[in-house]
Scaffold this active site. Structure first.
Site, PDB file in Angstrom:
ATOM      1  N   GLY A   1      32.397 -10.625  29.893  1.00 27.20           N
ATOM      2  CA  GLY A   1      31.409 -10.081  28.970  1.00 27.20           C
ATOM      3  C   GLY A   1      31.121  -8.610  29.205  1.00 27.20           C
ATOM      4  O   GLY A   1      31.997  -7.831  29.601  1.00 27.20           O
ATOM      5  N   SER A   2      29.893  -8.234  28.998  1.00 24.74           N
ATOM      6  CA  SER A   2      29.517  -6.810  29.003  1.00 24.74           C
ATOM      7  C   SER A   2      29.571  -6.152  30.361  1.00 24.74           C
ATOM      8  O   SER A   2      29.424  -4.926  30.458  1.00 24.74           O
ATOM      9  CB  SER A   2      28.125  -6.640  28.400  1.00 24.74           C
ATOM     10  OG  SER A   2      28.129  -6.979  27.032  1.00 24.74           O
ATOM     11  N   THR A   3      29.768  -6.930  31.438  1.00 21.50           N
ATOM     12  CA  THR A   3      29.985  -6.266  32.730  1.00 21.50           C
ATOM     13  C   THR A   3      31.234  -5.389  32.659  1.00 21.50           C
ATOM     14  O   THR A   3      31.336  -4.393  33.376  1.00 21.50           O
ATOM     15  CB  THR A   3      30.148  -7.297  33.865  1.00 21.50           C
ATOM     16  OG1 THR A   3      31.237  -8.176  33.555  1.00 21.50           O
ATOM     17  CG2 THR A   3      28.886  -8.114  34.047  1.00 21.50           C
TER      18      THR A   3
ATOM     19  N   LYS B   1      31.963  -3.427  30.351  1.00 20.22           N
ATOM     20  CA  LYS B   1      31.610  -2.119  29.793  1.00 20.22           C
ATOM     21  C   LYS B   1      31.465  -1.085  30.898  1.00 20.22           C
ATOM     22  O   LYS B   1      31.616   0.128  30.645  1.00 20.22           O
ATOM     23  CB  LYS B   1      30.327  -2.228  28.979  1.00 20.22           C
ATOM     24  CG  LYS B   1      30.502  -3.032  27.687  1.00 20.22           C
ATOM     25  CD  LYS B   1      29.186  -3.272  26.968  1.00 20.22           C
ATOM     26  CE  LYS B   1      29.404  -4.133  25.718  1.00 20.22           C
ATOM     27  NZ  LYS B   1      28.156  -4.550  25.069  1.00 20.22           N
TER      28      LYS B   1
END
Length: 581
Positions: free
Chosen positions: A304-306, A308
């Site tokens: 997921g957004s980790t 990013k």
């Protein structure tokens, strides 16, 4: 004719010839005397020979007894002592010397079927001590044609005493060794476990065997001599905290699984790592269904957004994007039949810090597009996120990625969809963004900073590291990581909430949540990553990462920071003291 018979015959002849002439009588007497002397000499010679023979035999026996008494046990028997049948394993201890695994003496029950008088009676008697005994199986063993059969391995002292009192002919005990784990479930996935023959089959137990112990045992070159302990990088105190937090989090947030890791960013040492469900290595069979799976290193997930964090670092490190740049995040991106939009969209132009703070999928995708597909793939490979991680733990899974990277792949991977990697790998890559730009393979063994520097690979520029520390701190203070904050310890981090793939499609009701953090963020010493799989709730009722994975990080840091040697700082310059009222 015997010697005595000859004497009696001569006496008789002498008696009947007593009245004859004297010459004949004298001659007979001389014959008799000569015969007697000759026979006496022969008798003495025979006795002397017998004495000498007996003396030689006893001398040989005495000499051999002395030889056996002075020789070591290995040289006097073709069958090694009982302890050699189950050679010692080295103790496993944590970084402070606390026992994680050790050998204890036990016995196993065996039978010699050819000596069994009544197999039925023997089975009935054994069942009085061991009610769960497989009676049919034991009966088959007792009536088999073999000369040795195991009946029960690793008995308790009470069982041994009671069976011994039964006095069953043909049944005996053989000393063995049993592996004992004082901490039980605390560090099960790190330490691992052994099989019934004391051979490592998981975790660091298996690693120890792979270093030559198993080969030595196979050729009979091990003994029961006490071996030097194997010291791990794990801190048992911190490990107990981490395991407690993830187990509590899984239950509290009604999740399928949870996990966490604490890693030294400067050495790559793993101070603690836990994955639940887990199992008790003292009874591994009980946890075989769900507990054996180590999701931290042997499970791959879309993080997921980790991710990013890595996309932003890539953009800044490439020189094509500056931290002061802005990207238009007003409208969704439509590509290949898919629509990329923000979870909490601001519908405006966002700066790079704002893209990170608000976790904008649109802004992140546009930064990845600036770098390009080839650069994107190369950067993730450089950070070790697309290849199998190298460490001592045997249970390590290889990440998955698209066979062919297209633009749609690069866009979705930029915000954590399309590539599956292990949580531990994610933490290792993040450490490189915090420690000055050096990628260091993780280790479960002690490692000094000097040793780490020898194997470290520079993967990002120091200037990029400074900017990533700033962004982590910004997100924790003003973004989705606020629930991970611990007063005095300056926590920074990035949340990740990914829709799980269920039945080949992304689910709108199940998430895989993670929080990737570092502290103290001004000069990071440790990376802490938590994940929680399919939580049904979180703090305040939501189920996103900021409401469950982030609080777990905060709890781990709050309880373990002092044990890790991190001193709290208060005030603008860190010099203020905590005042107690």
């Amino acid at each position: 004719m015997s010697f005595l018979s000859r004497i009696m015959d001569l006496k008789s002849k002498a008696h009947f010839s007593a009245g004859g002439n004297n010459n004949r009588t004298g001659a007979n007497r001389q014959v008799f005397e000569g015969t007697r002397k000759r026979s006496g000499s022969q008798a003495r010679s025979r006795v002397a020979v017998i004495i000498c023979c007996f003396g030689m035999v006893y001398a040989v026996i005495g000499g051999r007894l002395v030889q056996y008494g002075m020789a070591s046990p290995e040289t006097v028997s073709s069958i090694g002592p009982a302890d050699h049948l189950m050679a010692s394993r080295p103790d496993i201890v944590d970084r402070n010397g606390e026992i994680l695994a050790t050998d204890i003496r036990t016995v196993s029950l065996y039978a010699e079927p050819h000596k069994i008088v009544d197999a039925d009676e023997a089975v009935e008697m054994l069942a009085t001590v061991m009610p769960d005994l497989d009676r049919r199986g034991i009966y088959r063993k007792l009536t088999s044609k073999s000369r040795f059969q195991w009946l029960k391995r690793q008995l308790t002292p009470k069982q041994q005493s009671r069976i011994l009192a039964l006095g069953i002919p043909g049944v005996g005990f053989r000393p063995e060794k049993r592996r004992f784990y004082p901490g039980g479930v605390t560090a099960s996935h790190v330490v691992g476990h052994v099989n019934i023959d004391n051979r490592g089959i998981a975790g660091m137990e298996r690693y120890i065997d792979s270093q030559g112990l198993a080969d030595l045992a196979a050729i009979g070159m091990t003994s029961d001599a006490k071996l030097e302990p194997v010291r791990l990088s794990i801190d048992l105190r911190v490990q107990a905290i981490v395991r407690d937090v993830v187990a509590t989090g899984m239950e509290k947030y009604k999740a399928l699984a949870a996990g966490a890791v604490v890693m030294d960013v400067n050495t790559g040492e793993i101070l603690a790592m836990a994955s639940v469900p887990d199992y008790d290595p003292n009874n591994p069979a009980a946890g075989a269904k769900d507990g054996w799976m180590n999701r931290m290193s042997n499970g791959t997930f879309e993080m997921g957004s980790t991710f990013k964090s890595f996309t932003t670092a890539m953009a800044l490190d490439s020189g094509k994007v500056k931290i002061t740049d802005s990207f238009d995040a007003r409208a969704p991106i439509r590509i290949g039949g898919f629509t990329i939009k923000d979870f909490h969209g601001k519908h405006r132009v966002l700066t790079v810090p704002e893209i990170f703070q608000y976790s904008s999928n649109i802004g992140t995708a546009k930064m990845a597009d600036v770098v390009g597909i080839a650069g994107h793939k190369e950067f993730l490979t450089r950070l070790g996120l697309l290849t199998r991680m190298e460490t001592e733990l045997p249970e390590v899974k290889t990440p998955s990625q698209p066979r062919e990277w297209k633009k749609i792949n690069s866009i979705t991977i930029s915000f954590g969809h399309g590539v599956s990697t292990t949580p531990l790998q994610t933490a290792v890559a993040a450490a490189a963004l915090m420690n000055g730009g050096r990628l260091i393979n993780p280790t479960f063994l002690p490692r000094t900073a000097e040793e780490a520097n020898e194997i470290a690979k520079v993967v990002v520029n120091p200037d990029t590291v400074d900017k990533m520390r700033y962004l982590f701190k910004l997100n924790a203070n003003d973004g989705s990581g606020r629930r991970a904050l611990v007063p005095g310890f300056n926590v920074g981090g990035k949340t990740g909430t990914a829709n799980k793939v269920v039945g080949g499609r992304y689910s709108n009701t199940q998430n895989f949540n993670a929080f990737l953090s570092a502290f103290p963020i001004d000069d990071p010493k440790y990376v802490v990553l938590t994940f929680i799989d399919a939580p049904q709730t979180g703090e305040g009722g939501g189920r996103t990462a900021g409401l469950n994975a982030a609080p777990m990080v905060g709890e781990i840091i709050r309880r373990s920071a002092s044990l890790l040697g991190v001193k709290p700082k208060f005030g603008e310059d860190g010099s203020a003291l905590l005042v107690s009222y």
